[in-house]
Design an enzyme around this catalytic site. Sequence first.
Site, short mmCIF file in Angstrom:
data_model
loop_
_atom_site.label_atom_id
_atom_site.label_comp_id
_atom_site.label_asym_id
_atom_site.label_seq_id
_atom_site.Cartn_x
_atom_site.Cartn_y
_atom_site.Cartn_z
CD GLN A 33 -17.34 49.57 14.70
OE1 GLN A 33 -17.68 50.60 14.10
NE2 GLN A 33 -16.55 49.59 15.76
CG HIS A 60 -12.37 49.54 15.00
ND1 HIS A 60 -12.86 49.14 16.22
CD2 HIS A 60 -11.76 50.74 15.24
CE1 HIS A 60 -12.56 50.04 17.14
NE2 HIS A 60 -11.88 51.03 16.57
CG PHE A 110 -12.40 56.32 12.50
CD1 PHE A 110 -11.71 55.65 13.51
CD2 PHE A 110 -13.25 55.57 11.69
CE1 PHE A 110 -11.86 54.28 13.71
CE2 PHE A 110 -13.42 54.21 11.89
CZ PHE A 110 -12.71 53.56 12.90
CG HIS A 113 -7.65 57.00 17.17
ND1 HIS A 113 -7.10 57.31 18.41
CD2 HIS A 113 -8.02 55.69 17.24
CE1 HIS A 113 -7.16 56.24 19.19
NE2 HIS A 113 -7.72 55.26 18.51
CD GLU A 114 -8.14 52.89 14.31
OE1 GLU A 114 -7.42 51.87 14.25
OE2 GLU A 114 -8.83 53.16 15.32
CE LYS A 117 -4.38 52.85 21.08
NZ LYS A 117 -5.67 52.70 21.82
CG HIS A 118 -3.64 51.07 16.18
ND1 HIS A 118 -3.39 50.28 17.28
CD2 HIS A 118 -4.86 51.66 16.40
CE1 HIS A 118 -4.40 50.37 18.14
NE2 HIS A 118 -5.30 51.21 17.64
#
Length: 226
Positions: A33, A60, A110, A113-114, A117-118
Amino acid sequence: MAASRLSLPLLLVLAVAGRAAAQDYDFFYFVLQWPGSYCDTKKSCCYPKSGKPAADFGIHGLWPNRDDGSYPQNCNPDAAFNPSKVSDLLSSLRAKWPTLACPSNDGTTFWSHEWEKHGTCAADVFDEHGYFQAALRLRDQLGVLAALTSAGVNPDGGYYTLAQIKNAIREGTGFEPYVECNRDEAGNSQLYQLYFCVNAAGDSFIECPVLPNSKKCGNRIEFPVF
């Protein structure tokens, strides 16, 4: 004894099957990003508590995806992000995977979350530390900003075509990204994110088997200052 000898191959087959089932993806999207484009919108941005990031592409995410365009997510609710597991990577994460969300924070939200989720969906390949370390290595391997500036595509507020951007990155890195744009306050299309594809092992770039469904670019693409 016979039953005992038969049980070992069966256990091996079940173990392999379980591992194959755990890998519910075919490749990764590795997404970079441009911070100037994140900030140059009506929503604006906030710098992290560590200060303004460098004027370079930040990470990102590293996202498991399937060849049909779908993707797994939130695969292990019990594997919450633990900053202590990446304590040796924190300075690199602040520099190369910064947060620009408001209000200002230290990046933990951040990264949590990454990972949750991933990253948890690639647990057959990475633990938490390995996931973040792999993303950092992939970013360094590409050198996207150097590839662009070497071709005269500079983050100075100038405008470029999509072909100029793609060709510069392909020439400099060996791989052509999918280019995603967003809009500045005046409605101009600007270079926002770059999607590269990585093999299922998470260690080598590949040509993308499927392109993401994201915001396309106009004919004139601004590369804003940061």
